[in-house]
Design a protein around this motif. Sequence first.
Motif, mmCIF file in Angstrom:
data_model
loop_
_atom_site.group_PDB
_atom_site.id
_atom_site.type_symbol
_atom_site.label_atom_id
_atom_site.label_comp_id
_atom_site.label_asym_id
_atom_site.label_seq_id
_atom_site.Cartn_x
_atom_site.Cartn_y
_atom_site.Cartn_z
ATOM 1 N N PHE A 1 0.827 -1.208 0.000
ATOM 2 C CA PHE A 1 0.000 0.000 0.000
ATOM 3 C C PHE A 1 0.864 1.261 0.000
ATOM 4 O O PHE A 1 0.659 2.171 -0.804
ATOM 5 C CB PHE A 1 -0.939 0.008 1.207
ATOM 6 C CG PHE A 1 -1.705 1.296 1.360
ATOM 7 C CD1 PHE A 1 -2.826 1.541 0.596
ATOM 8 C CD2 PHE A 1 -1.279 2.267 2.263
ATOM 9 C CE1 PHE A 1 -3.527 2.735 0.718
ATOM 10 C CE2 PHE A 1 -1.974 3.458 2.392
ATOM 11 C CZ PHE A 1 -3.101 3.700 1.616
ATOM 12 N N THR B 1 1.182 3.827 -3.060
ATOM 13 C CA THR B 1 0.722 5.200 -2.859
ATOM 14 C C THR B 1 1.808 6.197 -3.243
ATOM 15 O O THR B 1 1.559 7.134 -4.005
ATOM 16 C CB THR B 1 0.310 5.429 -1.389
ATOM 17 O OG1 THR B 1 -0.779 4.561 -1.070
ATOM 18 C CG2 THR B 1 -0.111 6.868 -1.148
ATOM 19 N N LEU C 1 -10.332 3.675 -9.639
ATOM 20 C CA LEU C 1 -10.576 2.351 -9.058
ATOM 21 C C LEU C 1 -10.786 1.292 -10.135
ATOM 22 O O LEU C 1 -10.185 0.215 -10.085
ATOM 23 C CB LEU C 1 -11.801 2.395 -8.132
ATOM 24 C CG LEU C 1 -11.572 2.898 -6.725
ATOM 25 C CD1 LEU C 1 -12.897 3.110 -6.004
ATOM 26 C CD2 LEU C 1 -10.685 1.945 -5.942
ATOM 27 N N TRP D 1 -5.336 -6.006 -3.298
ATOM 28 C CA TRP D 1 -6.142 -4.995 -2.631
ATOM 29 C C TRP D 1 -5.269 -3.827 -2.163
ATOM 30 O O TRP D 1 -5.623 -2.663 -2.357
ATOM 31 C CB TRP D 1 -6.885 -5.625 -1.457
ATOM 32 C CG TRP D 1 -7.617 -4.644 -0.593
ATOM 33 C CD1 TRP D 1 -7.300 -4.271 0.669
ATOM 34 C CD2 TRP D 1 -8.784 -3.895 -0.940
ATOM 35 N NE1 TRP D 1 -8.184 -3.345 1.142
ATOM 36 C CE2 TRP D 1 -9.117 -3.088 0.167
ATOM 37 C CE3 TRP D 1 -9.578 -3.805 -2.077
ATOM 38 C CZ2 TRP D 1 -10.203 -2.225 0.162
ATOM 39 C CZ3 TRP D 1 -10.664 -2.934 -2.055
ATOM 40 C CH2 TRP D 1 -10.956 -2.173 -0.943
ATOM 41 N N THR E 1 -5.713 -0.092 -3.730
ATOM 42 C CA THR E 1 -6.049 1.007 -2.826
ATOM 43 C C THR E 1 -4.889 2.000 -2.724
ATOM 44 O O THR E 1 -5.118 3.207 -2.666
ATOM 45 C CB THR E 1 -6.453 0.508 -1.421
ATOM 46 O OG1 THR E 1 -5.412 -0.300 -0.880
ATOM 47 C CG2 THR E 1 -7.754 -0.263 -1.464
ATOM 48 N N THR F 1 -4.715 3.983 -6.055
ATOM 49 C CA THR F 1 -5.872 4.887 -6.106
ATOM 50 C C THR F 1 -5.687 6.038 -5.127
ATOM 51 O O THR F 1 -5.943 7.203 -5.464
ATOM 52 C CB THR F 1 -7.169 4.117 -5.800
ATOM 53 O OG1 THR F 1 -7.326 3.080 -6.782
ATOM 54 C CG2 THR F 1 -8.382 5.038 -5.831
ATOM 55 N N PHE F 2 -5.216 5.730 -3.924
ATOM 56 C CA PHE F 2 -4.963 6.785 -2.935
ATOM 57 C C PHE F 2 -3.887 7.746 -3.445
ATOM 58 O O PHE F 2 -4.014 8.964 -3.305
ATOM 59 C CB PHE F 2 -4.562 6.162 -1.593
ATOM 60 C CG PHE F 2 -4.459 7.152 -0.472
ATOM 61 C CD1 PHE F 2 -5.549 7.905 -0.076
ATOM 62 C CD2 PHE F 2 -3.259 7.326 0.199
ATOM 63 C CE1 PHE F 2 -5.453 8.813 0.962
ATOM 64 C CE2 PHE F 2 -3.146 8.234 1.239
ATOM 65 C CZ PHE F 2 -4.243 8.981 1.625
#
Length: 191
Positions: A4, A8, A46, A135, A139, A142-143
């Motif tokens: 993540f 990001t 997304l 996932w 995420t 997208t973040f």
Amino acid sequence: MEAFLVSTGIVALGEMGDKTQLLALLLAARFRRPLPIILGILVATLVNHACAAAVGDWIARALGPDVLRWVIGGSFLAVAAWMLVPDRLDDEAEGSGRLRLGVFGTTVVAFFLAEMGDKTQIATVALAARYTDLWAVVTGTTFGMMLANVPAVLLGDGVAKRVSMRLVHGIAALLFAVLGVLTLFNVGHLL
């Protein structure tokens, strides 16, 4: 958590000065309705990044670990080089001037199409091939996209004029290059 955070950071930096960020500025200036623009960016990202992550996951399963390491490492190095080429908003991404889908629909379609084959989409494919937690990758990317584009929508042109895009692109290129080299040398425990 690593997937993540890396996703990001890579996408947030990679998106700075990108054509989709320029598209966010254009949509904000044209429609002056931030909420549907932001929601449109979120939905388009997304869907686009989930599809890209699925492709990355398929690539990871289809290739052996040695071939995969070279493909991912080479992809990161290619995106690093690509980061050094400044983006401009393509004429066809600006739209026809007529609003048929509303602000939200126009944003979803424009962003989804603008992301096709873009640096951040290719990075999402590579990140999904690199990390097993899809996932977290989706995420995270997208973040990262939202971190870069929401201020562009809310603050508009003033921010873009104050931030050195050349410096941001250089930092992003360096990060992609480091990820590429670490992947090529199979130094996964440092990522």
